[in-house]
Motif scaffolding. Structure first.
Motif, PDB file in Angstrom:
ATOM      1  N   LYS A 414     -14.225  57.827  -4.224  1.00 38.28           N
ATOM      2  CA  LYS A 414     -14.488  56.386  -4.143  1.00 38.28           C
ATOM      3  C   LYS A 414     -13.958  55.788  -2.847  1.00 38.28           C
ATOM      4  N   ARG A 415     -12.945  56.429  -2.269  1.00 34.59           N
ATOM      5  CA  ARG A 415     -12.368  55.932  -1.013  1.00 34.59           C
ATOM      6  C   ARG A 415     -12.990  56.602   0.216  1.00 34.59           C
ATOM      7  N   GLY A 416     -14.046  57.388   0.001  1.00 39.38           N
ATOM      8  CA  GLY A 416     -14.743  58.011   1.116  1.00 39.38           C
ATOM      9  C   GLY A 416     -14.066  59.242   1.669  1.00 39.38           C
ATOM     10  N   ILE A 417     -13.144  59.845   0.905  1.00 45.85           N
ATOM     11  CA  ILE A 417     -12.447  61.058   1.329  1.00 45.85           C
ATOM     12  C   ILE A 417     -13.063  62.241   0.603  1.00 45.85           C
ATOM     13  N   ASP A 418     -13.247  63.346   1.319  1.00 50.92           N
ATOM     14  CA  ASP A 418     -13.853  64.537   0.712  1.00 50.92           C
ATOM     15  C   ASP A 418     -13.025  64.979  -0.488  1.00 50.92           C
ATOM     16  N   PRO A 419     -13.576  64.949  -1.715  1.00 46.75           N
ATOM     17  CA  PRO A 419     -12.802  65.317  -2.912  1.00 46.75           C
ATOM     18  C   PRO A 419     -12.453  66.795  -2.968  1.00 46.75           C
ATOM     19  N   ALA A 420     -13.086  67.632  -2.125  1.00 44.47           N
ATOM     20  CA  ALA A 420     -12.767  69.063  -2.122  1.00 44.47           C
ATOM     21  C   ALA A 420     -11.308  69.311  -1.767  1.00 44.47           C
ATOM     22  N   ILE A 421     -10.696  68.327  -1.084  1.00 43.17           N
ATOM     23  CA  ILE A 421      -9.288  68.463  -0.721  1.00 43.17           C
ATOM     24  C   ILE A 421      -8.406  68.559  -1.965  1.00 43.17           C
ATOM     25  N   ALA A 422      -8.932  68.081  -3.107  1.00 41.75           N
ATOM     26  CA  ALA A 422      -8.138  68.028  -4.339  1.00 41.75           C
ATOM     27  C   ALA A 422      -8.258  69.298  -5.165  1.00 41.75           C
ATOM     28  N   THR A 423      -8.989  70.313  -4.703  1.00 40.26           N
ATOM     29  CA  THR A 423      -9.165  71.521  -5.509  1.00 40.26           C
ATOM     30  C   THR A 423      -8.222  72.646  -5.104  1.00 40.26           C
ATOM     31  N   GLY A 424      -7.425  72.438  -4.098  1.00 40.81           N
ATOM     32  CA  GLY A 424      -6.571  73.507  -3.602  1.00 40.81           C
ATOM     33  C   GLY A 424      -5.097  73.216  -3.738  1.00 40.81           C
ATOM     34  N   PRO A 425      -4.329  73.478  -2.670  1.00 41.18           N
ATOM     35  CA  PRO A 425      -2.868  73.326  -2.706  1.00 41.18           C
ATOM     36  C   PRO A 425      -2.404  71.927  -3.077  1.00 41.18           C
ATOM     37  N   PHE A 426      -3.180  70.906  -2.760  1.00 40.77           N
ATOM     38  CA  PHE A 426      -2.774  69.537  -3.096  1.00 40.77           C
ATOM     39  C   PHE A 426      -2.563  69.396  -4.598  1.00 40.77           C
ATOM     40  N   ILE A 427      -3.556  69.817  -5.374  1.00 42.94           N
ATOM     41  CA  ILE A 427      -3.462  69.724  -6.828  1.00 42.94           C
ATOM     42  C   ILE A 427      -2.402  70.684  -7.358  1.00 42.94           C
ATOM     43  N   THR A 428      -2.409  71.904  -6.856  1.00 46.91           N
ATOM     44  CA  THR A 428      -1.457  72.909  -7.347  1.00 46.91           C
ATOM     45  C   THR A 428      -0.021  72.459  -7.134  1.00 46.91           C
ATOM     46  N   THR A 429       0.266  71.978  -5.922  1.00 46.76           N
ATOM     47  CA  THR A 429       1.631  71.567  -5.596  1.00 46.76           C
ATOM     48  C   THR A 429       2.071  70.358  -6.419  1.00 46.76           C
ATOM     49  N   SER A 430       1.196  69.336  -6.502  1.00 48.53           N
ATOM     50  CA  SER A 430       1.573  68.137  -7.257  1.00 48.53           C
ATOM     51  C   SER A 430       1.766  68.456  -8.732  1.00 48.53           C
ATOM     52  N   ASN A 431       0.916  69.325  -9.285  1.00 44.87           N
ATOM     53  CA  ASN A 431       1.058  69.680 -10.694  1.00 44.87           C
ATOM     54  C   ASN A 431       2.284  70.545 -10.950  1.00 44.87           C
ATOM     55  N   ASP A 432       2.651  71.373  -9.983  1.00 48.44           N
ATOM     56  CA  ASP A 432       3.893  72.153 -10.120  1.00 48.44           C
ATOM     57  C   ASP A 432       5.091  71.228 -10.274  1.00 48.44           C
ATOM     58  N   ILE A 433       5.159  70.206  -9.423  1.00 49.84           N
ATOM     59  CA  ILE A 433       6.291  69.271  -9.451  1.00 49.84           C
ATOM     60  C   ILE A 433       6.320  68.491 -10.761  1.00 49.84           C
ATOM     61  N   PHE A 434       5.159  67.903 -11.129  1.00 49.34           N
ATOM     62  CA  PHE A 434       5.097  67.151 -12.380  1.00 49.34           C
ATOM     63  C   PHE A 434       5.368  68.059 -13.580  1.00 49.34           C
ATOM     64  N   GLY A 435       4.848  69.275 -13.528  1.00 50.60           N
ATOM     65  CA  GLY A 435       5.015  70.212 -14.642  1.00 50.60           C
ATOM     66  C   GLY A 435       6.462  70.579 -14.891  1.00 50.60           C
ATOM     67  N   ILE A 436       7.175  70.913 -13.824  1.00 52.47           N
ATOM     68  CA  ILE A 436       8.583  71.304 -13.969  1.00 52.47           C
ATOM     69  C   ILE A 436       9.429  70.120 -14.427  1.00 52.47           C
ATOM     70  N   PHE A 437       9.129  68.929 -13.869  1.00 55.00           N
ATOM     71  CA  PHE A 437       9.881  67.748 -14.302  1.00 55.00           C
ATOM     72  C   PHE A 437       9.664  67.488 -15.793  1.00 55.00           C
ATOM     73  N   LEU A 438       8.421  67.514 -16.242  1.00 53.80           N
ATOM     74  CA  LEU A 438       8.131  67.272 -17.649  1.00 53.80           C
ATOM     75  C   LEU A 438       8.776  68.328 -18.535  1.00 53.80           C
ATOM     76  N   PHE A 439       8.749  69.575 -18.091  1.00 56.64           N
ATOM     77  CA  PHE A 439       9.318  70.672 -18.868  1.00 56.64           C
ATOM     78  C   PHE A 439      10.795  70.427 -19.159  1.00 56.64           C
ATOM     79  N   PHE A 440      11.543  70.115 -18.112  1.00 55.70           N
ATOM     80  CA  PHE A 440      12.984  69.943 -18.318  1.00 55.70           C
ATOM     81  C   PHE A 440      13.300  68.615 -19.004  1.00 55.70           C
TER      82      PHE A 440
END
Length: 449
Positions: A414-440
């Protein structure tokens, strides 16, 4: 028989080049398709490939040049004089010629254009250079067959014969008014069956799909795919017919976009090839690796904040890779589906409905995986409260990861940025951080430390 490029044949060609035996080379390659010649050229060094380009006729080598890898073609062009490059461009369609010109240095561009014999062809090439390469204007070719609605069938056929000399393949016949505005298309069947004195205005089809010069390449591809078009006309801001885009051009565009998206999803910030220099590969890969590094350091910092939990329940430490992996996997799955849907224009409906759907899917998957964790804990004799904690954490992490993987690409799009950027390390890294925080955090609440 299908062409097979063997090491023996390459050695033969190299030997003929070394002996400067041009006649034998011409005889050997005279029956070859231009795509086969391109495949051969890429197995030779640049000097050998240049020798063949200069030896064979431009009617063959111009097509072969367009089949070459961009970097390899660029190095060959560096070995050609402006006149030799102009000879190649004279044989190309305007869209291909414009692509070649765009690859040259600015000081060489003008010299090459001045050497092109056909002044109208040169003017068309220059006109195409002013459009963005990923727009319809940048993708189109000027060569097409157009007729005026005021002509008779007999006059139309005569004019079509003249125009068709410069068109490689006639996909469609376009009809314009006296100002040159696109008004419709002409069926070849209707043209052949109509009387010679019949006006084109009486037999043409007024309904025709078209795009403007500023239409984005992705939208052009979507329209051509939706309506099964082999070619689509392009008009300017006033509706004047200025060119056409053929299916082979849009397939090349889709292929290039898919390669870009694939590399972006893999954490490569720019298009590179396997044989690029170490410096080029480093520049493409390093930014995402730095992001991954900071994401990992963030996870370490989060774990340090729950040091007390690890002292009381050290087994939690061994499950952190599992939680991080599940978060990353679910996020990548969700984002990949959404990015694909956005590319195909299949992501429709309200965001709330998609929210409900993704949460429901995550609940089903998370519950199933959580039960497997509890069963595993029971089998190995693990503390059941710990197993339940891990199961609840996994369910929560999967829900959050699915939401991030779904809505981040939509927001970027919606902001005119290629959404393919969200299928790689960006998503993996952000989910790793949120995942570990939620876990503990969930472990702290359930286990009470």
């Amino acid at each position: 028989m299908q062409f097979q490029l063997t090491s023996e044949f390459i050695e033969l060609i190299e030997q003929l080049i070394a002996n400067k035996d041009g006649n034998a080379l011409k005889e050997t390659l005279k029956e070859f398709h231009f795509a086969d010649i391109a495949e051969l050229l890429e197995e030779l060094n640049h000097d050998e490939a240049t020798y063949i380009i200069k030896l064979l006729g431009s009617d063959i080598t111009s097509e072969a040049l367009m089949e070459l890898d961009d970097d390899f073609r660029e190095r060959i062009l560096e070995n050609l004089s402006p006149q030799e490059i102009a000879d190649e461009l004279d044989e190309m369609d305007t869209d291909d010629a414009a692509d070649i010109i765009a690859e040259l240095d600015e000081d060489i561009q003008q010299k090459v254009i001045e050497k092109i014999e056909d002044e109208e062809h040169a003017a068309d090439i220059v006109d195409l250079l002013r459009y963005d390469e990923d727009s319809a204007g940048g993708l189109m070719a000027k060569e097409l067959v157009r007729v005026k609605e005021t002509w008779t069938v007999a006059g139309c056929v005569r004019e079509m014969r003249r125009q068709a000399e410069n068109v490689t393949r006639v996909h469609s016949i376009y009809v314009t008014n006296k100002e040159g505005k696109l008004t419709g298309r002409l069926s070849l069947k209707d043209l052949l069956t109509a009387a010679e004195k019949t006006k084109i205005s009486d037999v043409f089809i007024p309904k025709v799909d078209y795009v403007t010069v500023h239409t984005e390449g992705e939208e052009v591809a979507r329209i051509m795919q939706k309506y099964d078009l082999e070619a689509i006309p392009v008009v300017d801001e006033q509706g004047i017919l200025v060119g056409r885009i053929t299916i082979d051009d849009i397939v090349d565009f889709i292929k290039e976009e898919a390669e870009k998206d694939y590399q972006m999803a893999a954490g490569i910030s720019q298009t590179v090839e396997a044989d690029d220099s170490v410096w080029q590969l480093t520049r493409a890969r390093l930014p995402w690796l730095v992001l991954g590094l900071f994401g990992g350091l963030g996870s370490v910092y989060i774990m340090q904040g729950f040091e007390e939990a690890l002292e009381k329940f050290p087994i939690l430490f061994f499950f952190t890779p599992l939680i991080a992996a599940m978060a990353g996997n679910v996020g990548v799955q969700s984002s990949a589906i959404i990015v694909q849907g956005l590319a195909n224009d299949n992501v429709k409906g309200s965001l709330f409905n998609r929210l409900v759907k993704e949460v429901g899917l995550a609940l089903i998957n998370g519950t199933a995986l959580g039960l497997l964790v509890i069963i595993f804990g029971f089998i190995v004799g693990q503390n059941q409260l710990v197993s339940i904690t891990i199961a609840i954490s996994m369910l929560s992490v999967i829900i959050v990861a699915a939401l991030i993987g779904t809505f981040v690409p939509i927001i970027l799009h919606k902001r005119g940025i290629d959404p393919a950027i969200a299928t790689g390390p960006f998503i993996t890294t952000s989910n790793d951080i949120f995942g570990i925080f939620l876990f503990f955090y969930i472990s702290k609440v359930v286990l009470g430390f």
